[in-house]
Design a protein around this motif. Structure first.
Motif, mmCIF file in Angstrom:
data_model
loop_
_atom_site.group_PDB
_atom_site.id
_atom_site.type_symbol
_atom_site.label_atom_id
_atom_site.label_comp_id
_atom_site.label_asym_id
_atom_site.label_seq_id
_atom_site.Cartn_x
_atom_site.Cartn_y
_atom_site.Cartn_z
ATOM 1 N N GLY A 1 18.432 -7.355 -14.465
ATOM 2 C CA GLY A 1 17.836 -7.458 -15.791
ATOM 3 C C GLY A 1 18.798 -7.091 -16.914
ATOM 4 O O GLY A 1 18.387 -6.537 -17.937
ATOM 5 N N LEU A 2 20.083 -7.422 -16.739
ATOM 6 C CA LEU A 2 21.075 -7.101 -17.758
ATOM 7 C C LEU A 2 20.913 -8.032 -18.953
ATOM 8 O O LEU A 2 20.892 -9.246 -18.802
ATOM 9 C CB LEU A 2 22.486 -7.238 -17.175
ATOM 10 C CG LEU A 2 22.751 -6.414 -15.903
ATOM 11 C CD1 LEU A 2 24.124 -6.740 -15.343
ATOM 12 C CD2 LEU A 2 22.604 -4.931 -16.172
ATOM 13 N N GLU A 3 20.807 -7.465 -20.146
ATOM 14 C CA GLU A 3 20.509 -8.261 -21.332
ATOM 15 C C GLU A 3 21.688 -8.425 -22.282
ATOM 16 O O GLU A 3 21.729 -9.395 -23.040
ATOM 17 C CB GLU A 3 19.340 -7.642 -22.095
ATOM 18 C CG GLU A 3 18.020 -7.705 -21.334
ATOM 19 C CD GLU A 3 16.840 -7.369 -22.213
ATOM 20 O OE1 GLU A 3 17.037 -6.636 -23.207
ATOM 21 O OE2 GLU A 3 15.735 -7.833 -21.919
ATOM 22 N N GLU A 4 22.622 -7.499 -22.284
ATOM 23 C CA GLU A 4 23.710 -7.572 -23.246
ATOM 24 C C GLU A 4 24.933 -6.842 -22.714
ATOM 25 O O GLU A 4 24.869 -6.122 -21.709
ATOM 26 C CB GLU A 4 23.289 -6.968 -24.589
ATOM 27 C CG GLU A 4 22.883 -5.515 -24.501
ATOM 28 C CD GLU A 4 22.402 -4.968 -25.836
ATOM 29 O OE1 GLU A 4 22.408 -5.731 -26.832
ATOM 30 O OE2 GLU A 4 22.034 -3.788 -25.890
ATOM 31 N N GLY B 1 33.833 -1.640 -20.847
ATOM 32 C CA GLY B 1 32.585 -2.260 -21.278
ATOM 33 C C GLY B 1 31.421 -1.889 -20.389
ATOM 34 O O GLY B 1 31.590 -1.348 -19.294
ATOM 35 N N TRP B 2 30.232 -2.211 -20.894
ATOM 36 C CA TRP B 2 28.996 -1.850 -20.189
ATOM 37 C C TRP B 2 27.965 -2.963 -20.329
ATOM 38 O O TRP B 2 27.659 -3.401 -21.446
ATOM 39 C CB TRP B 2 28.421 -0.552 -20.773
ATOM 40 C CG TRP B 2 29.382 0.579 -20.674
ATOM 41 C CD1 TRP B 2 29.517 1.467 -19.641
ATOM 42 C CD2 TRP B 2 30.388 0.922 -21.632
ATOM 43 N NE1 TRP B 2 30.537 2.339 -19.892
ATOM 44 C CE2 TRP B 2 31.097 2.034 -21.102
ATOM 45 C CE3 TRP B 2 30.763 0.410 -22.868
ATOM 46 C CZ2 TRP B 2 32.152 2.628 -21.787
ATOM 47 C CZ3 TRP B 2 31.815 0.995 -23.548
ATOM 48 C CH2 TRP B 2 32.497 2.100 -23.004
ATOM 49 N N PHE B 3 27.439 -3.388 -19.195
ATOM 50 C CA PHE B 3 26.271 -4.262 -19.208
ATOM 51 C C PHE B 3 25.043 -3.373 -19.381
ATOM 52 O O PHE B 3 24.870 -2.381 -18.673
ATOM 53 C CB PHE B 3 26.168 -5.044 -17.909
ATOM 54 C CG PHE B 3 27.210 -6.122 -17.756
ATOM 55 C CD1 PHE B 3 27.159 -7.258 -18.555
ATOM 56 C CD2 PHE B 3 28.227 -6.007 -16.826
ATOM 57 C CE1 PHE B 3 28.114 -8.252 -18.435
ATOM 58 C CE2 PHE B 3 29.174 -6.991 -16.700
ATOM 59 C CZ PHE B 3 29.124 -8.120 -17.498
ATOM 60 N N ARG B 4 24.183 -3.774 -20.324
ATOM 61 C CA ARG B 4 23.020 -2.957 -20.671
ATOM 62 C C ARG B 4 21.723 -3.707 -20.392
ATOM 63 O O ARG B 4 21.660 -4.924 -20.536
ATOM 64 C CB ARG B 4 23.083 -2.582 -22.156
ATOM 65 C CG ARG B 4 24.214 -1.631 -22.495
ATOM 66 C CD ARG B 4 24.618 -1.704 -23.967
ATOM 67 N NE ARG B 4 23.474 -1.627 -24.873
ATOM 68 C CZ ARG B 4 23.064 -0.507 -25.473
ATOM 69 N NH1 ARG B 4 23.705 0.637 -25.258
ATOM 70 N NH2 ARG B 4 22.040 -0.521 -26.307
ATOM 71 N N ARG B 5 20.734 -2.970 -19.994
ATOM 72 C CA ARG B 5 19.404 -3.534 -19.773
ATOM 73 C C ARG B 5 18.439 -2.958 -20.796
ATOM 74 O O ARG B 5 18.781 -2.045 -21.553
ATOM 75 C CB ARG B 5 18.914 -3.211 -18.367
ATOM 76 C CG ARG B 5 18.716 -1.735 -18.097
ATOM 77 C CD ARG B 5 18.398 -1.466 -16.652
ATOM 78 N NE ARG B 5 18.267 -0.044 -16.409
ATOM 79 C CZ ARG B 5 18.201 0.501 -15.206
ATOM 80 N NH1 ARG B 5 18.278 -0.254 -14.124
ATOM 81 N NH2 ARG B 5 18.059 1.805 -15.064
ATOM 82 N N ARG B 6 17.229 -3.477 -20.826
ATOM 83 C CA ARG B 6 16.215 -2.943 -21.720
ATOM 84 C C ARG B 6 15.889 -1.503 -21.343
ATOM 85 O O ARG B 6 15.855 -1.153 -20.177
ATOM 86 C CB ARG B 6 14.957 -3.812 -21.641
ATOM 87 C CG ARG B 6 13.880 -3.430 -22.642
ATOM 88 C CD ARG B 6 12.721 -4.385 -22.574
ATOM 89 N NE ARG B 6 13.108 -5.745 -22.920
ATOM 90 C CZ ARG B 6 12.776 -6.815 -22.206
ATOM 91 N NH1 ARG B 6 12.093 -6.683 -21.073
ATOM 92 N NH2 ARG B 6 13.152 -8.025 -22.601
ATOM 93 N N LEU C 1 25.509 -11.306 -11.887
ATOM 94 C CA LEU C 1 24.888 -10.049 -11.468
ATOM 95 C C LEU C 1 23.365 -10.129 -11.538
ATOM 96 O O LEU C 1 22.664 -9.628 -10.650
ATOM 97 C CB LEU C 1 25.399 -8.908 -12.338
ATOM 98 C CG LEU C 1 26.879 -8.559 -12.177
ATOM 99 C CD1 LEU C 1 27.285 -7.497 -13.198
ATOM 100 C CD2 LEU C 1 27.187 -8.080 -10.766
ATOM 101 N N ASN C 2 22.845 -10.760 -12.577
ATOM 102 C CA ASN C 2 21.393 -10.901 -12.672
ATOM 103 C C ASN C 2 20.846 -11.808 -11.577
ATOM 104 O O ASN C 2 19.783 -11.541 -11.001
ATOM 105 C CB ASN C 2 21.011 -11.446 -14.043
ATOM 106 C CG ASN C 2 20.972 -10.367 -15.106
ATOM 107 O OD1 ASN C 2 20.917 -9.169 -14.802
ATOM 108 N ND2 ASN C 2 21.012 -10.766 -16.371
#
Length: 207
Positions: free
Chosen positions: A108-111, A201-206, A101-102
Motif C-alpha cells: 500500500g505504498l502511496e508516495e 529515500g522512503w516509500f510511504r503509506r497512508r 513492491l505494491n
C-alpha cells in the motif's frame, strides 16, 4: 558480533528485489541505475553543496529537527519532480519500484520522498530507525550510492543490524542500491574517510 561485508556481489539472490525484502528485511542490488545517470546525480549533489543549497541534517521529525553532529553529520537537500533531467529519471526508477513492491508485497505504498545526502570526511550517522515514533508512514527505506571506486579503506559503510542474524556492512559504491524495512531495521553509517554521496529515500503509506 562480526559484520558481513558486501562490496560487489548481490547480497540476496533470488528472482526479485521484493523476495529479499520479504524474507530478510533488506536487499541489495548492483547497477540499479546506469553509470552515466550515477555520474550526473553525483555532479548535481556536489554542485548543491558548493552552492550552499545543502543544509546540515537534523534528528527527529517536525519542521525543525535538531542539529546533533554527535549523532548525525551529513548535509542534505530534498528532491522534487522537475528539478533536473537526471533527478526526474531517478524518480521514474523509484516510481517503477513502488509499483513492483505494491504488486508483489501488497504494502500500500502511496508516495516516495528523497534527498541528496553528502557526508564530508569524518562524518557518520549513529544507529537509528527510519520510522518516527509519532509518524508510521515510512515503510521501506531506499539508499542509492553515487561514489566511484569506493574501497573498504574509505570506510563509510551502511551497517545493518538485522534482528535475526549478523550485522551487514554495505559499501557505498556507485549504482548500488540498498533497501530495508523502515520500522524494523536498525542501521547506521560508519565514519567515512572521503566524501560520500548518496540519495536516501522512503516509500510511504497512508498513516
Amino acid at each position: 558480533m562480526p559484520a558481513l561485508s558486501f562490496d560487489g556481489a548481490l547480497a540476496v539472490p533470488g528472482p526479485s528485489i521484493a523476495d529479499g525484502l520479504c524474507h530478510a528485511g533488506w536487499v541489495m542490488q548492483e547497477h540499479f541505475i546506469s553509470p552515466e545517470l550515477s555520474r550526473q546525480l553525483a555532479a548535481e549533489c556536489r554542485q548543491a553543496m558548493l552552492s550552499g543549497k545543502m543544509k546540515g541534517a537534523g534528528v527527529g521529525s517536525g519542521h525543525a529537527p535538531l542539529l546533533q553532529p554527535d549523532i548525525r553529520g551529513d548535509h542534505i537537500e530534498w528532491l522534487e519532480t522537475g528539478r533536473s533531467g537526471a533527478c526526474d529519471s531517478y524518480l521514474r526508477h523509484m516510481e517503477a519500484l513502488r509499483l513492483v513492491l505494491n504488486r508483489e508485497l501488497f504494502l500500500g505504498l502511496e508516495e516516495y520522498e528523497s534527498h541528496f545526502a553528502l557526508y564530508a570526511p569524518g562524518a557518520f550517522y549513529r544507529a537509528h530507525l527510519d520510522r518516527f515514533r509519532d509518524d508510521d508512514k515510512r515503510t521501506v527505506s531506499v539508499v542509492l550510492y553515487l561514489n566511484d571506486d569506493w574501497l573498504p579503506a574509505h570506510g563509510g559503510a551502511l551497517r545493518l543490524h538485522p534482528q535475526d542474524g549478523d550485522m551487514v556492512d554495505i559499501l557505498p559504491q556507485a549504482g548500488r542500491m540498498a533497501m530495508f524495512l523502515s520500522g524494523e531495521m536498525l542501521h547506521e553509517v560508519l565514519p567515512t574517510a572521503r566524501e560520500r554521496l548518496s540519495i536516501a529515500g522512503w516509500f510511504r503509506r497512508r498513516a
